[in-house]
Design an enzyme around this catalytic site. Structure first.
Site, PDB file in Angstrom:
ATOM      1  N   ASN A   8       0.880  -1.176   0.000  1.00  0.00           N
ATOM      2  CA  ASN A   8       0.000   0.000   0.000  1.00  0.00           C
ATOM      3  C   ASN A   8       0.916   1.224   0.000  1.00  0.00           C
ATOM      4  OD1 ASN A   8      -1.816   2.032   0.423  1.00  0.00           O
ATOM      5  ND2 ASN A   8      -2.769   1.101   2.236  1.00  0.00           N
ATOM      6  N   ARG A  89      -2.524  -1.990  -3.562  1.00  0.00           N
ATOM      7  CA  ARG A  89      -3.745  -1.211  -3.376  1.00  0.00           C
ATOM      8  C   ARG A  89      -3.688   0.008  -4.305  1.00  0.00           C
ATOM      9  NH1 ARG A  89      -5.293   3.158   0.966  1.00  0.00           N
ATOM     10  NH2 ARG A  89      -7.502   3.296   0.491  1.00  0.00           N
ATOM     11  N   HIS A 178     -13.148   2.361  -0.328  1.00  0.00           N
ATOM     12  CA  HIS A 178     -13.153   1.333   0.733  1.00  0.00           C
ATOM     13  C   HIS A 178     -13.755   0.016   0.219  1.00  0.00           C
ATOM     14  CE1 HIS A 178     -13.257   4.466   4.251  1.00  0.00           C
ATOM     15  NE2 HIS A 178     -12.022   4.102   3.956  1.00  0.00           N
ATOM     16  N   ARG A 239     -12.123  14.904   7.286  1.00  0.00           N
ATOM     17  CA  ARG A 239     -12.930  15.263   6.106  1.00  0.00           C
ATOM     18  C   ARG A 239     -14.362  15.564   6.500  1.00  0.00           C
ATOM     19  NH1 ARG A 239     -11.583   9.999   2.944  1.00  0.00           N
ATOM     20  NH2 ARG A 239      -9.449   9.924   3.697  1.00  0.00           N
ATOM     21  N   GLU A 331     -14.845  -1.054  15.181  1.00  0.00           N
ATOM     22  CA  GLU A 331     -14.499  -2.271  15.923  1.00  0.00           C
ATOM     23  C   GLU A 331     -14.299  -2.013  17.406  1.00  0.00           C
ATOM     24  OE1 GLU A 331     -11.085  -4.119  13.963  1.00  0.00           O
ATOM     25  OE2 GLU A 331     -12.014  -3.668  12.037  1.00  0.00           O
ATOM     26  N   GLU A 382      -8.023  -5.599   4.997  1.00  0.00           N
ATOM     27  CA  GLU A 382      -7.883  -5.229   3.588  1.00  0.00           C
ATOM     28  C   GLU A 382      -6.691  -5.919   2.938  1.00  0.00           C
ATOM     29  OE1 GLU A 382      -8.602  -1.107   5.090  1.00  0.00           O
ATOM     30  OE2 GLU A 382      -9.286  -0.763   3.050  1.00  0.00           O
TER      31      GLU A 382
END
Ligand code: ADP
Length: 400
Positions: A8, A89, A178, A239, A331, A382
């Site tokens: 990534n 990614r 996502h 954001r 989570e 991911e």
């Protein structure tokens, strides 16, 4: 034993993880950061221990060399665990990439061509791909796109109601992000419940620094809260999420903010940070508990927006079977889950306070046995999803 290396890559750093192709176990992971700065840093966790090193890393190519040194020193040996694939990614796949794709020079050009839609991410992802291809020239490299899972959005969901010709020319539409996480989590939820995914109407709430909701019908994304870019939708760490677009016009005219300043404002200085001065949910919660009113408002705004999306997506799905929380906040923050679901009994959502408060780590049910909607916490992964999709892409290409 063979493995997949998952990468990534950002503009000045990259994370990696080595995943066993068979057992899906994580064999090693690490971070190479401050690339291009006076002094760079690597950290690596392998079976023979962890290492941290400070050295100059002028570019991503040097970064991969430093990573290879760390593998040589702290394992596992890449000779004993040959790579089946390197999975990358990639944030934006536009409407061109609807599945994981084996990287060729043409694919690289297409990823570059999408950079105007994701100027922060795609060029950085591509730097990682190019350097990794140079480091591992004989291994297939696969691009796994954050947008791909949302290619099943119907036109009514992905269309912005603006001049159609202008939108088409400039590729203005909703793409969603996502996707790797939403796919992984919705499939893991169905598996965990032992129910066929084809039968399920699910809402997945991925709540990390970036946050998005996704409505999944029968395993396919039918609506998601991020849009042309990852700015739309939920309140996030820095954001803004949803906003009347006229706010931008107003700020341009009245506060004389230019496009770069507005970009910076909405992407980096809004959300929890803009409202409370803190971008990390743990700090916001702590401050709210200490009576900080701005932090409380930041939480309330986050929760209000979440309820809004749960209601909207339940309507779009025509009912709801499973609601899943995932990522750092989803989570771990039991209180936020509780506050979000408060008052949603009319939708058939009944949280079990004890199950919700338990600090288990794996996938778990947090609704009551009588709740019409099953509410779950499912840890996202991911990297594992990228490894799986990379292996599938390589197998598909071999079969062609
Ligand atoms: P990223 O989007 O960067 O991958 P993560 O999924 O790791 O982010 O989520 C980061 C967010 O999760 C931060 O806002 C952090 O405060 C929050 N978080 C992590 N642990 C907890 C916790 N125990 N309680 C509340 N929030 C938490």
């Amino acid at each position: 034993m063979s493995a997949v290396l998952v990468v990534n890559s950002g503009s000045s750093s990259f994370k990696y993880q080595l995943i066993d192709s068979e057992s899906e176990e994580s064999l090693a992971s690490g971070l190479v950061e401050r690339i291009g700065e006076a002094s760079g840093r690597t950290s690596h966790r392998g079976p023979d221990g962890t290492s941290e090193r400070t050295l100059q890393i002028p570019d991503h190519t040097a970064g991969f060399r430093a990573m290879l040194d760390a593998f040589a020193e702290h394992g596992p040996s890449l000779d004993e665990n040959p790579l089946d694939a390197v999975g990358h990614r990639v944030v934006h796949g536009g409407k061109r990439f609807f599945e994981p794709t084996v990287v060729t020079p043409l694919v690289e050009i297409n990823i570059e061509d999408l950079s105007d839609l994701a100027p922060l991410h795609n060029p950085a992802n591509l730097q990682g791909i190019r350097a990794a291809r140079a480091a591992f020239p004989d291994v297939p490299h696969v691009a796994v796109f954050d947008t791909a899972f949302h290619q099943t959005l119907p036109p009514a969901a992905y269309t912005y109601a603006i001049d159609a010709g202008l939108a088409e020319r400039h590729r203005v539409r909703r793409y969603g992000f996502h996707g790797t996480s939403h796919k992984y989590v919705s499939e893991a939820a169905a598996r965990f419940l032992g129910r066929p995914i084809e039968e399920l109407r699910q809402i997945v709430l991925h709540l990390g620094n970036g946050a998005s909701a996704c409505a999944v019908r029968g395993g396919r994304s039918v609506e998601t809260s991020m849009g042309m870019t990852p700015l739309e939708g939920l309140v996030m760490g820095t954001r803004s999420g949803d906003l009347d677009p006229a706010v931008l016009l107003h700020l341009a005219r009245r506060a004389h903010l230019g496009t770069d300043e507005l970009d910076e404002l909405l992407n980096r200085r809004s959300g929890l940070l803009g409202l409370s001065g803190r971008g990390d949910m743990r700090d916001v919660r702590q401050a709210a508990e200490n009576g900080d009113e701005a932090a409380r408002l930041a939480l309330d705004t986050t929760i209000h927006r979440l309820k809004h999306y749960i209601g909207a997506y339940t309507a779009l799905l025509g009912g709801l079977d499973v609601l899943v929380f995932t990522a750092g906040i989803g989570e771990n923050d039991a209180r936020l889950r509780e506050e979000t679901l408060e008052g949603l009994g009319f939708l058939g959502i009944e949280l079990d306070p004890e199950r919700n408060a338990a600090s288990d780590r794996g996938a778990r049910v947090i609704s009551t046995d009588g709740s019409a909607v099953t509410v779950l916490v499912v840890p996202t992964n991911e990297e594992l999803e990228i490894a799986r999709q990379s292996l599938q892409a390589v197998a598909r290409e071999r079969a062609d």
